[in-house]
Scaffold this motif. Structure first.
Motif, PDB file in Angstrom:
ATOM      1  N   ALA A   1       0.839  -1.275  -0.219  1.00 41.36           N
ATOM      2  CA  ALA A   1       0.093   0.012   0.046  1.00 41.36           C
ATOM      3  C   ALA A   1       0.748   1.347  -0.092  1.00 41.36           C
ATOM      4  CB  ALA A   1      -0.899   0.169   1.279  1.00 41.36           C
ATOM      5  N   ASP A   2       2.097   1.260   0.701  1.00 37.13           N
ATOM      6  CA  ASP A   2       2.799   2.527   0.838  1.00 37.13           C
ATOM      7  C   ASP A   2       3.487   2.635  -0.629  1.00 37.13           C
ATOM      8  OD1 ASP A   2       2.258   3.076   3.440  1.00 37.13           O
ATOM      9  OD2 ASP A   2       4.018   1.954   4.224  1.00 37.13           O
ATOM     10  N   ARG A   3       3.675   1.430  -1.103  1.00 32.00           N
ATOM     11  CA  ARG A   3       4.461   1.562  -2.467  1.00 32.00           C
ATOM     12  C   ARG A   3       3.629   2.150  -3.528  1.00 32.00           C
ATOM     13  NH1 ARG A   3       9.106   0.275  -4.247  1.00 32.00           N
ATOM     14  NH2 ARG A   3       9.551  -0.550  -6.444  1.00 32.00           N
ATOM     15  N   GLU A   4       2.328   1.693  -3.507  1.00 32.76           N
ATOM     16  CA  GLU A   4       1.499   2.011  -4.402  1.00 32.76           C
ATOM     17  C   GLU A   4       1.123   3.585  -4.223  1.00 32.76           C
ATOM     18  OE1 GLU A   4      -3.377   1.263  -4.648  1.00 32.76           O
ATOM     19  OE2 GLU A   4      -2.208  -0.527  -4.866  1.00 32.76           O
ATOM     20  N   GLU A   5       1.033   3.975  -2.799  1.00 28.35           N
ATOM     21  CA  GLU A   5       0.885   5.319  -2.745  1.00 28.35           C
ATOM     22  C   GLU A   5       2.129   6.485  -3.175  1.00 28.35           C
ATOM     23  OE1 GLU A   5       0.217   8.443   1.128  1.00 28.35           O
ATOM     24  OE2 GLU A   5       0.296   6.473   1.452  1.00 28.35           O
ATOM     25  N   LEU A   6       3.108   5.923  -3.002  1.00 29.65           N
ATOM     26  CA  LEU A   6       4.400   6.797  -3.574  1.00 29.65           C
ATOM     27  C   LEU A   6       4.344   6.730  -4.975  1.00 29.65           C
ATOM     28  CD1 LEU A   6       7.176   5.195  -1.029  1.00 29.65           C
ATOM     29  CD2 LEU A   6       5.991   7.566  -1.334  1.00 29.65           C
TER      30      LEU A   6
ATOM     31  N   THR B   1       4.132   9.989  -7.217  1.00 32.87           N
ATOM     32  CA  THR B   1       5.251  10.446  -8.369  1.00 32.87           C
ATOM     33  C   THR B   1       4.544  10.515  -9.605  1.00 32.87           C
ATOM     34  OG1 THR B   1       5.816   8.118  -8.350  1.00 32.87           O
ATOM     35  CG2 THR B   1       7.216   9.539  -6.788  1.00 32.87           C
ATOM     36  N   THR B   2       3.436  10.007  -9.789  1.00 35.48           N
ATOM     37  CA  THR B   2       3.118   9.834 -11.499  1.00 35.48           C
ATOM     38  C   THR B   2       1.924  10.699 -11.508  1.00 35.48           C
ATOM     39  OG1 THR B   2       1.762   7.880 -11.009  1.00 35.48           O
ATOM     40  CG2 THR B   2       4.098   7.645 -11.847  1.00 35.48           C
ATOM     41  N   THR B   3       1.038  10.777 -10.634  1.00 32.41           N
ATOM     42  CA  THR B   3      -0.266  11.520 -10.731  1.00 32.41           C
ATOM     43  C   THR B   3      -0.439  12.745 -10.050  1.00 32.41           C
ATOM     44  OG1 THR B   3      -1.516  10.168  -9.213  1.00 32.41           O
ATOM     45  CG2 THR B   3      -1.494   9.159 -11.651  1.00 32.41           C
ATOM     46  N   GLY B   4      -1.234  13.739 -10.325  1.00 28.20           N
ATOM     47  CA  GLY B   4      -1.688  14.768  -9.423  1.00 28.20           C
ATOM     48  C   GLY B   4      -0.698  15.841  -9.516  1.00 28.20           C
ATOM     49  N   VAL B   5      -0.928  16.810  -8.631  1.00 22.16           N
ATOM     50  CA  VAL B   5      -0.020  18.096  -8.440  1.00 22.16           C
ATOM     51  C   VAL B   5       0.449  17.984  -7.311  1.00 22.16           C
ATOM     52  CG1 VAL B   5       0.309  20.686  -8.648  1.00 22.16           C
ATOM     53  CG2 VAL B   5      -1.344  19.386 -10.155  1.00 22.16           C
ATOM     54  N   HIS B   6       1.885  17.717  -6.939  1.00 22.31           N
ATOM     55  CA  HIS B   6       2.627  17.689  -5.802  1.00 22.31           C
ATOM     56  C   HIS B   6       3.628  18.605  -5.728  1.00 22.31           C
ATOM     57  CE1 HIS B   6      -0.145  14.463  -4.475  1.00 22.31           C
ATOM     58  NE2 HIS B   6       0.160  13.925  -5.563  1.00 22.31           N
TER      59      HIS B   6
ATOM     60  N   ALA C   1       7.846  19.706  -5.743  1.00 26.17           N
ATOM     61  CA  ALA C   1       8.781  19.183  -6.215  1.00 26.17           C
ATOM     62  C   ALA C   1       9.426  18.119  -4.988  1.00 26.17           C
ATOM     63  CB  ALA C   1       9.732  19.823  -6.922  1.00 26.17           C
ATOM     64  N   SER C   2       9.814  18.722  -3.790  1.00 29.34           N
ATOM     65  CA  SER C   2      10.390  18.093  -2.800  1.00 29.34           C
ATOM     66  C   SER C   2       9.485  16.889  -2.408  1.00 29.34           C
ATOM     67  CB  SER C   2      10.542  19.140  -1.670  1.00 29.34           C
ATOM     68  OG  SER C   2       9.002  19.634  -1.305  1.00 29.34           O
ATOM     69  N   VAL C   3       8.197  16.737  -2.390  1.00 28.37           N
ATOM     70  CA  VAL C   3       7.515  15.655  -2.106  1.00 28.37           C
ATOM     71  C   VAL C   3       7.863  14.474  -3.156  1.00 28.37           C
ATOM     72  CG1 VAL C   3       5.339  14.872  -1.710  1.00 28.37           C
ATOM     73  CG2 VAL C   3       5.700  16.897  -0.699  1.00 28.37           C
ATOM     74  N   ILE C   4       7.738  15.039  -4.306  1.00 27.96           N
ATOM     75  CA  ILE C   4       8.041  14.078  -5.354  1.00 27.96           C
ATOM     76  C   ILE C   4       9.421  13.557  -5.212  1.00 27.96           C
ATOM     77  CG2 ILE C   4       8.184  13.665  -7.845  1.00 27.96           C
ATOM     78  CD1 ILE C   4       5.930  15.897  -7.989  1.00 27.96           C
ATOM     79  N   ARG C   5      10.321  14.400  -5.236  1.00 28.30           N
ATOM     80  CA  ARG C   5      11.821  13.737  -4.896  1.00 28.30           C
ATOM     81  C   ARG C   5      12.120  12.849  -3.613  1.00 28.30           C
ATOM     82  NH1 ARG C   5      13.871  18.476  -5.427  1.00 28.30           N
ATOM     83  NH2 ARG C   5      13.602  19.158  -2.889  1.00 28.30           N
ATOM     84  N   ARG C   6      11.388  13.132  -2.618  1.00 31.32           N
ATOM     85  CA  ARG C   6      11.529  12.221  -1.505  1.00 31.32           C
ATOM     86  C   ARG C   6      10.676  10.850  -1.671  1.00 31.32           C
ATOM     87  NH1 ARG C   6       9.681  16.784   1.684  1.00 31.32           N
ATOM     88  NH2 ARG C   6      11.480  18.054   2.052  1.00 31.32           N
ATOM     89  N   ALA C   7       9.652  10.983  -2.477  1.00 27.48           N
ATOM     90  CA  ALA C   7       8.760   9.714  -2.687  1.00 27.48           C
ATOM     91  C   ALA C   7       9.582   8.941  -3.915  1.00 27.48           C
ATOM     92  CB  ALA C   7       7.315  10.167  -3.349  1.00 27.48           C
ATOM     93  N   ARG C   8      10.480   9.531  -4.735  1.00 22.49           N
ATOM     94  CA  ARG C   8      11.375   8.684  -5.832  1.00 22.49           C
ATOM     95  C   ARG C   8      12.372   7.985  -4.637  1.00 22.49           C
ATOM     96  NH1 ARG C   8      11.047  12.859 -10.487  1.00 22.49           N
ATOM     97  NH2 ARG C   8       9.297  12.101 -11.495  1.00 22.49           N
TER      98      ARG C   8
END
Length: 156
Positions: free
Chosen positions: A14-19, A23-28, A30-37
């Motif tokens: 579930a965590d992996r799916e959320e991350l 990283t692929t959908t929505g507007v977040h 850049a720092s959140v996307i970077r940490r998720a990656r």
């Protein structure tokens, strides 16, 4: 990697799916996307991970960022949301000296008659008189101006 030996990043499905969704959908941000990656790259549940340099080059961050994200993941107890989002401050760093009572006394002083020899109150004159009153903390003239402007109190 040093921090991986202490506590490897192990994500649930579930965590992996959320991350992946972050990283692929929505507007977040850049720092959140970077940490998720970074978390997705450090995940050991999907198998063996690359070296620290390889992950850093692939994700586009420094080795220090990898270390800090892994450390924050460990400190948050494996909470993915707490790791990727910005930490909210509990209280302001410096409490404001202007409380409701101070504000009321300041407005009352500004609405009263100016001292003898003055036609009207100025911010600097109010600053001098506030310093003389023991119940009110010393306030700068710019702070006094902000308080009066906030309450639409104009010095004429």
């Amino acid at each position: 990697m040093g921090s991986q030996k202490k506590g490897p990043v192990v994500l649930t499905a579930a965590d992996r799916e959320e991350l992946v969704r972050v990283t692929t959908t929505g507007v977040h941000p850049a720092s959140v996307i970077r940490r998720a990656r970074v978390l997705l790259a450090l995940d050991t549940s999907a198998g063996e991970i690359d070296s620290q340099d390889g992950i850093a080059a692939r994700v586009g961050v420094s080795g220090e960022t990898l270390r800090l994200v892994a450390k924050r993941f460990e400190e948050s107890g494996g909470d993915v949301h707490a790791t990727i989002t910005r930490k909210k401050r509990d209280v302001p760093p410096v409490p404001s000296p202007v409380t409701g009572e101070v504000e009321a006394r300041l407005i009352a002083m500004a609405c009263s008659q100016p001292p003898q020899g003055y036609a009207r109150w100025s911010l600097r004159l109010l600053e001098k008189h506030v310093a003389l009153v023991e119940d009110i903390p010393n306030l700068d003239h710019s702070t006094i101006g902000r308080v009066l402007k906030k309450r639409n109190c104009v010095l004429i």
